[in-house]
Design a protein around this motif. Structure first.
Motif, mmCIF file in Angstrom:
data_model
loop_
_atom_site.group_PDB
_atom_site.id
_atom_site.type_symbol
_atom_site.label_atom_id
_atom_site.label_comp_id
_atom_site.label_asym_id
_atom_site.label_seq_id
_atom_site.Cartn_x
_atom_site.Cartn_y
_atom_site.Cartn_z
ATOM 1 N N SER A 148 0.876 -1.159 -0.279
ATOM 2 C CA SER A 148 0.182 0.135 -0.459
ATOM 3 C C SER A 148 0.639 1.381 -0.001
ATOM 4 C CB SER A 148 -0.773 -0.109 1.386
ATOM 5 O OG SER A 148 -1.232 0.987 1.089
ATOM 6 N N PHE A 149 1.832 1.310 0.898
ATOM 7 C CA PHE A 149 2.970 2.284 1.166
ATOM 8 C C PHE A 149 3.518 2.753 -1.053
ATOM 9 C CE2 PHE A 149 7.113 4.383 1.195
ATOM 10 C CZ PHE A 149 6.350 5.477 1.905
ATOM 11 N N TYR A 150 4.179 1.523 -0.624
ATOM 12 C CA TYR A 150 4.883 1.528 -2.234
ATOM 13 C C TYR A 150 3.674 2.265 -3.696
ATOM 14 C CZ TYR A 150 9.305 0.637 0.279
ATOM 15 O OH TYR A 150 9.765 -0.050 0.854
ATOM 16 N N TRP A 151 2.338 2.738 -2.966
ATOM 17 C CA TRP A 151 1.415 2.613 -4.408
ATOM 18 C C TRP A 151 1.187 4.225 -4.352
ATOM 19 C CZ3 TRP A 151 -1.458 0.113 -8.074
ATOM 20 C CH2 TRP A 151 -2.118 1.076 -8.936
ATOM 21 N N HIS A 152 1.494 4.602 -3.573
ATOM 22 C CA HIS A 152 1.403 6.189 -3.491
ATOM 23 C C HIS A 152 2.941 6.710 -3.214
ATOM 24 C CE1 HIS A 152 -2.338 5.699 -2.388
ATOM 25 N NE2 HIS A 152 -2.746 4.783 -1.679
ATOM 26 N N PHE A 153 4.276 5.952 -2.884
ATOM 27 C CA PHE A 153 5.337 6.748 -2.418
ATOM 28 C C PHE A 153 6.278 6.165 -3.391
ATOM 29 C CE2 PHE A 153 2.742 7.839 0.526
ATOM 30 C CZ PHE A 153 3.008 9.300 1.018
ATOM 31 N N ARG A 154 7.189 6.120 -4.232
ATOM 32 C CA ARG A 154 8.419 5.498 -4.366
ATOM 33 C C ARG A 154 9.080 4.743 -3.236
ATOM 34 N NH1 ARG A 154 8.384 10.524 -6.715
ATOM 35 N NH2 ARG A 154 10.448 11.243 -5.415
ATOM 36 N N ASP A 155 9.295 5.765 -2.841
ATOM 37 C CA ASP A 155 10.417 5.357 -1.213
ATOM 38 C C ASP A 155 9.609 5.728 -0.389
ATOM 39 O OD1 ASP A 155 11.922 7.697 -2.027
ATOM 40 O OD2 ASP A 155 13.626 6.591 -2.886
ATOM 41 N N ARG A 156 10.812 5.345 0.990
ATOM 42 C CA ARG A 156 10.927 5.970 2.299
ATOM 43 C C ARG A 156 11.010 7.191 2.441
ATOM 44 N NH1 ARG A 156 14.294 6.509 6.442
ATOM 45 N NH2 ARG A 156 13.413 6.697 9.220
ATOM 46 N N GLN A 157 12.504 7.897 1.345
ATOM 47 C CA GLN A 157 12.394 9.526 1.047
ATOM 48 C C GLN A 157 11.740 9.976 0.470
ATOM 49 O OE1 GLN A 157 15.795 10.590 2.568
ATOM 50 N NE2 GLN A 157 14.104 12.405 2.402
ATOM 51 N N GLU A 158 11.005 9.733 -0.224
ATOM 52 C CA GLU A 158 9.781 11.003 -0.735
ATOM 53 C C GLU A 158 8.868 11.359 0.291
ATOM 54 O OE1 GLU A 158 6.452 11.303 -3.759
ATOM 55 O OE2 GLU A 158 7.422 9.101 -4.264
ATOM 56 N N LEU A 159 8.417 10.035 1.602
ATOM 57 C CA LEU A 159 7.512 9.990 1.996
ATOM 58 C C LEU A 159 8.214 11.666 3.792
ATOM 59 C CD1 LEU A 159 4.970 9.335 4.324
ATOM 60 C CD2 LEU A 159 6.264 7.350 5.259
ATOM 61 N N LEU A 160 9.665 11.506 3.701
ATOM 62 C CA LEU A 160 9.660 11.925 5.044
ATOM 63 C C LEU A 160 9.575 12.944 4.197
ATOM 64 C CD1 LEU A 160 13.357 10.194 5.992
ATOM 65 C CD2 LEU A 160 10.985 9.739 6.824
ATOM 66 N N ASP A 161 10.563 13.939 2.753
ATOM 67 C CA ASP A 161 9.973 14.921 2.304
ATOM 68 C C ASP A 161 8.428 15.684 2.822
ATOM 69 O OD1 ASP A 161 12.840 14.913 1.422
ATOM 70 O OD2 ASP A 161 12.090 14.286 -0.503
#
Length: 201
Positions: A54-67
């Motif tokens: 579910s996470f990788y459906w919305h974000f390329r990687d963890r860094q994108e979420l952190l940003d």
């Protein structure tokens, strides 16, 4: 006879899928409660009761979420500062006293938790440090502009804006309710001193 699905599967099936905004909000909540360690994908997925997919459906990687978490915090702080610094025309001193009161208050414990977590993050990460610096510069400039509008010179306005935030955020870290019989009066005197430069008496 048809078997009833396990409760965990049934609840998972009925749970609405997390969208991008929900993931960012969940990450912000985790940051407040657990610090940066709570922003690992596995930890967040477990916290939200969903899979990593579910996470990788919305974000390329963890860094994108952190940003995105940093951007959300920055935009929220700048919006809040702009709101607090926007006072009644012609009354900059009254607005300064109000700003000091708002930021030295401990009314929003969650906000303080997030602030501390972001600042701790900034000690280890240059990108987070840059975001924190942008927010601090915005805060200082907003306060400085109010001091200048009240009639102070640029240098004194700059020094008082630093004093304002050093006092406000320092106070938010302290447990001082039993320091004096009338803490409210002390805070009012200090606010008046910072805003007007008068000696508390």
């Amino acid at each position: 006879m048809e078997k009833t699905p396990p409760k965990s599967r049934a609840s998972a099936a009925n749970r609405p899928p997390l969208d991008r905004k929900a993931w960012i909000q969940a990450a912000t909540d985790a940051l407040a409660e657990e610090g940066l360690a709570g922003l690992r994908v596995e930890v967040l997925a477990k916290r939200c009761g969903v899979t990593k997919g579910s996470f990788y459906w919305h974000f390329r990687d963890r860094q994108e979420l952190l940003d995105e978490v940093l951007n959300l915090w920055k935009e929220g702080r700048i919006r809040d500062v702009s709101k607090q610094a926007r006072g009644e025309p012609g009354k900059p001193l009254e607005q300064l006293v109000r700003v000091i009161d708002v930021y030295s208050s401990s009314r929003n414990r969650r906000g303080i938790q997030i602030e501390l977590a972001v600042r701790d993050w900034a000690r280890r990460d240059p990108k987070a440090a840059k975001v924190v610096e942008e927010v601090d510069q915005w805060r200082l400039k907003s306060a400085k502009d109010l001091f200048i509008a009240s009639g102070m010179g640029a240098q004194e306005a700059a020094s008082r804006s630093l004093l304002l935030y050093a006092y406000s955020f320092g106070l938010s870290l302290m447990i001082y309710e039993h320091f004096d019989g009338d803490v409210g009066a002390l805070r009012a005197q200090i606010a008046d001193f910072i805003a007007r430069g008068t000696t508390p008496g």
